[in-house]
Design a protein around this motif. Sequence first.
Motif, short mmCIF file in Angstrom:
data_model
loop_
_atom_site.label_atom_id
_atom_site.label_comp_id
_atom_site.label_asym_id
_atom_site.label_seq_id
_atom_site.Cartn_x
_atom_site.Cartn_y
_atom_site.Cartn_z
N UNK A 146 0.85 -1.18 0.00
CA UNK A 146 0.00 0.00 0.00
C UNK A 146 0.89 1.23 0.00
N UNK A 147 0.66 2.14 -0.94
CA UNK A 147 1.52 3.32 -1.09
C UNK A 147 0.69 4.59 -1.04
N UNK A 148 1.16 5.56 -0.25
CA UNK A 148 0.56 6.89 -0.31
C UNK A 148 0.77 7.44 -1.71
N UNK A 155 10.91 4.96 2.27
CA UNK A 155 10.12 3.97 3.00
C UNK A 155 8.89 4.54 3.67
N UNK A 156 8.84 5.85 3.87
CA UNK A 156 7.64 6.45 4.45
C UNK A 156 6.53 6.44 3.40
N UNK A 157 5.32 6.14 3.86
CA UNK A 157 4.20 6.10 2.92
C UNK A 157 4.03 4.76 2.22
N UNK A 158 4.81 3.75 2.61
CA UNK A 158 4.66 2.40 2.08
C UNK A 158 4.34 1.44 3.22
N UNK A 159 3.28 0.68 3.07
CA UNK A 159 2.89 -0.28 4.11
C UNK A 159 2.55 -1.61 3.46
N UNK A 160 3.30 -2.69 3.75
CA UNK A 160 2.92 -3.99 3.20
C UNK A 160 1.65 -4.51 3.88
N UNK A 161 0.75 -5.07 3.09
CA UNK A 161 -0.51 -5.61 3.60
C UNK A 161 -0.63 -7.03 3.07
N UNK A 178 -4.53 6.57 -1.54
CA UNK A 178 -3.57 5.47 -1.59
C UNK A 178 -3.72 4.66 -2.87
N UNK A 179 -2.65 3.93 -3.17
CA UNK A 179 -2.61 3.01 -4.29
C UNK A 179 -2.12 1.66 -3.76
N UNK A 180 -2.76 0.60 -4.21
CA UNK A 180 -2.33 -0.75 -3.82
C UNK A 180 -1.64 -1.39 -5.02
#
Length: 408
Positions: A146-148, A155-161, A178-180
Amino acid sequence: MSITLPGPTLGVVGGGQLGRMLAEAAAPLGVDLVVLDPTPDCPAAPVATDQIVGDFDDADALDELAARVDALTFEIELADPDRLAAASEEHGVPVHPDPGTLETIQDKLVQKEALADAGIPVPEFVAVATAEGLERVVEEFGGVMLKARQGGYDGRGNVPVETPDEAADALDQIGGAAMAEELLDFEREVAVMGLKGADGETRTYPVTETVHREEILRESVSPARADDAVVAEAESVARDVLDVLDGRGVYGIELFETREGEVLVNEIAPRPHNSGHWTIEGARTSQFENHVRAVLGWPLGPTDLVAPAVTVNVLGDVHESRALVSQPESRRDSGDVDERGAATLRNVESVLDAPDADLHWYGKDDVYPLRKMGHLTVTDRGATDEADPDALLSRARELRDGLTFRDA
């Protein structure tokens, strides 16, 4: 064109470490550099000709900058494309890369759509706005990054889901549009520093391998430890990317090599990039010198590899206990401590004693965990086709690991 020295003055929006290294590259060319940055005495200030203190989107500060220079560029995506374009038009000075390119790249969804529309290979992606929508995408893709859409970096604004149960919390962390993107099980990450000059000329630097942890670039290995087919495909994809982008300058093109040997574009930076720092010692012309040349419309320098090179980032490793002491008393128990400490790098002599290493210090006053404070590059100038990149990487890691910001 006829070039005389002393040369022109280049205005740069942003005065961080990239601005600093641009100034270091511009000086031997007879080019003065004026930077615009909100931080007084920013990292670029000691080596630039002058600094204008102001926000990246400050119209008055941009107007002042444009009035003092012969060309404009930027070293940070937080520059405002509309105000850059307005300042350029008002004072009749060119700005490169094109502000329209900056606007496209600032939004990761728009960036990916532009690449996909041009037939450039990218991971599967989709815009997401709700936890329910993200849950469906995670199930469909089998996990996403998941990316802002705007503002993320290092690395900020990126979250693995990885599971639908993580969707709501991940969206909260992003805190905006956000964009997945499908979560790839890739073989390695590689990067190509692309270059656009006057009259549509394009060049690329050799493909480099990039090693990330916690979404932050830690190391680059040049040339990349990839087979010839992957290297050729990465170069081809990078040139296709350059065709999509408008404006002169250096572009950092980050790519994935999948387990099946495909090459997919991850993200693009319309500026010099951490992936290309190795070019200072490892290439005939550094990415910073070539960016200066390109935005001024000067002839481009050769991008050939002169020596295998490994670059490792020097990141903040400050202890939390020490950082707490550095905070004002009112913040120590507030829950808002950002773990900052005074930036004093120790054991530097170990790198200076090394005949194969070059150290670059970014001049930042404060250190905190994972902040990029400098880098060092190890080169093998006696290398043959049998050069061992793994040995070079081990050597660079050994030197880096001997450096610390911690008290003795």
